[in-house]
Design a protein around this motif. Structure first.
Motif, PDB file in Angstrom:
ATOM      1  N   PHE A  59      -4.396   1.104  -1.792  1.00 31.86           N
ATOM      2  CA  PHE A  59      -5.312   0.906  -0.662  1.00 31.86           C
ATOM      3  C   PHE A  59      -6.658   0.390  -1.152  1.00 31.86           C
ATOM      4  N   TYR A 111      -3.469   3.578   5.850  1.00 34.32           N
ATOM      5  CA  TYR A 111      -4.438   4.649   5.583  1.00 34.32           C
ATOM      6  C   TYR A 111      -4.102   5.898   6.389  1.00 34.32           C
ATOM      7  N   ILE A 128       0.863  -1.196   0.000  1.00 32.95           N
ATOM      8  CA  ILE A 128       0.000   0.000   0.000  1.00 32.95           C
ATOM      9  C   ILE A 128       0.891   1.235   0.000  1.00 32.95           C
TER      10      ILE A 128
END
Length: 416
Positions: free
Chosen positions: A127, A402, A121
């Motif tokens: 993502f 994230y 990611i």
């Protein structure tokens, strides 16, 4: 702290396309995640999962060095590293060594899985691809389950209070996967207005009902309530009260229908455990309640360092002649690793929630879905053994990626 292979703009993938090894690593990760839903539970096919995982490891590492990507050594990385290290340390004072080394090696492998997801990611596109891997895998599991049993057989078992899933998966695990699928589907419907997601919703709920996981039903209700709470700032209190009213009415009808229907009787026992002592409750609920009480008793005698891996099972076997886990991750970690391990493991949840809440207020994309999943997993830990569950470590990596991705974006905006 960041491991950064000094980025050269023209060498790094700008998000518009994938290099060869990046495409291979993402493909292996996709196949591995999808295989976890069904193949991992079949000994004859589990080797396929291992091949996918090894492919993901090799291609991810090669791509990391070739593309000169970044890997931020954040709180979740160090906390997870220390937790696994401490788990290994506790093996020196265990009273029974059976399965101890096996659990520690599994935790090491899961830490490696966490790193592999983090390596893959590097952008919002990455993502989203990981999120869709989880989503598609869950949809495949549901469709395969319906084809395996047939809709008629599933309906028959539901009406008789019987459960599906043992031939394919672990039944409560299937309920958990359906819960994650439900949360993602509701996110796609509510926040991204994806019309195709409406077709997935009944499929996930149908398999969830068939799996008969009472805990997952409660988690779905909790998840729906949370997503409605986070949906908007206006009218939040009224929306929550309305949903709670609907849930209370549903609980009332479950309790009433339980007297004449085997399916509803099974779910009514969840609420009976809070009733008077003479009330009839399900045997499994009584057993789990006793395990929690016994686990707290063990913890009180050795609260700081714990007894070591698999020691709850050992002490429980001394009393009852059978090794059984405590059916609670909280108890599993408190007994095994004490307050030290508990702080390291659940400190990651505290960190993630603390970082995500401001993102919800700023309406950052995906933040509502992620924090809903975080809280759902926390609630699930009350009655589930998730210490060595692959999805927990995969989602730790997703949370961290994230958060770091969004914090980096905010820094760029402030600099500009």
């Amino acid at each position: 702290m960041t491991l950064n292979r000094k980025l050269i703009p023209e060498e790094r993938d700008n998000g518009n396309g994938y290099s060869f090894f990046k495409m291979l690593s993402m493909s292996f990760v996709f196949l591995y995640i999808c295989s976890l839903y069904v193949l991992a539970y079949k000994p004859a096919y589990s080797v396929i999962c291992d091949i996918f995982f090894l492919g993901a490891v090799a291609c991810s590492v090669i791509n990391f060095f070739l593309e000169r990507n970044t890997f931020k050594l954040d709180y979740t990385f160090f906390s997870l590293l220390l937790f696994v290290g401490y788990a290994a340390l506790t093996t020196f004072w265990v009273e029974c060594e059976k399965e101890v080394i096996g659990l520690v090696l599994t935790l090491v492998q899961l830490f490696g899985f966490y790193i592999i997801i983090r390596l893959n990611i590097q952008s919002e596109k990455d993502f989203r691809n990981i999120i869709y891997s989880i989503y598609i895998g869950a949809v495949i599991m549901c469709l395969y389950t319906i084809l395996f049993y047939g809709p008629g057989e599933i309906i028959r078992r539901i009406s008789m209070g019987q459960r599906i899933g043992a031939e394919i998966n672990q039944m409560n695990g299937m309920g958990l996967y359906c819960t994650v699928l439900f949360i993602m589907t509701m996110y796609f419907i509510i926040f991204e207005k994806k019309k195709w997601a409406y077709a997935v919703l009944p499929v996930s709920l149908f398999v969830l009902v068939g799996a008969g996981s009472r805990k997952s039903f409660l988690l779905v209700a909790l998840a729906f309530l949370l997503m409605e709470m986070f949906k908007s700032k206006k009218g939040r209190a009224i929306r929550v009260l309305a949903i709670l009213s609907v849930i209370c009415v549903a609980v009332y009808f479950v309790m009433e229908l339980a007297e004449t229907n085997k399916f509803f009787y099974r779910f009514a026992q969840v609420f009976n455990i809070f009733a008077e002592e003479e009330a009839v409750t399900d045997v499994s609920l009584n057993t789990r309640s006793y395990m929690i009480e016994y686990g707290l008793e063990l913890f009180s005698k050795k609260p700081v360092q714990g007894y070591g891996p698999m020691q709850f099972e050992y002490f429980y076997s001394l009393l009852h002649g059978v090794r059984r886990p405590p059916h609670s991750t909280f108890i599993q970690i408190l007994v095994g690793f004490g307050l030290i391990g508990f702080t390291l493991f659940y400190g990651m949840y505290v960190y993630v929630i603390r970082k995500l809440v401001p993102m919800i207020r700023k309406h950052r994309k995906y933040s509502i879905m992620i924090i809903t999943i975080v809280i759902m997993f926390l609630a699930n830990d009350i009655g589930g053994n998730m210490l060595n569950h692959k999805f927990i470590y995969m989602f730790f990596a997703i949370y961290a990626s994230y958060i770091n991705m969004k914090l980096d974006d905010e820094k760029k905006v402030s600099l500009e």
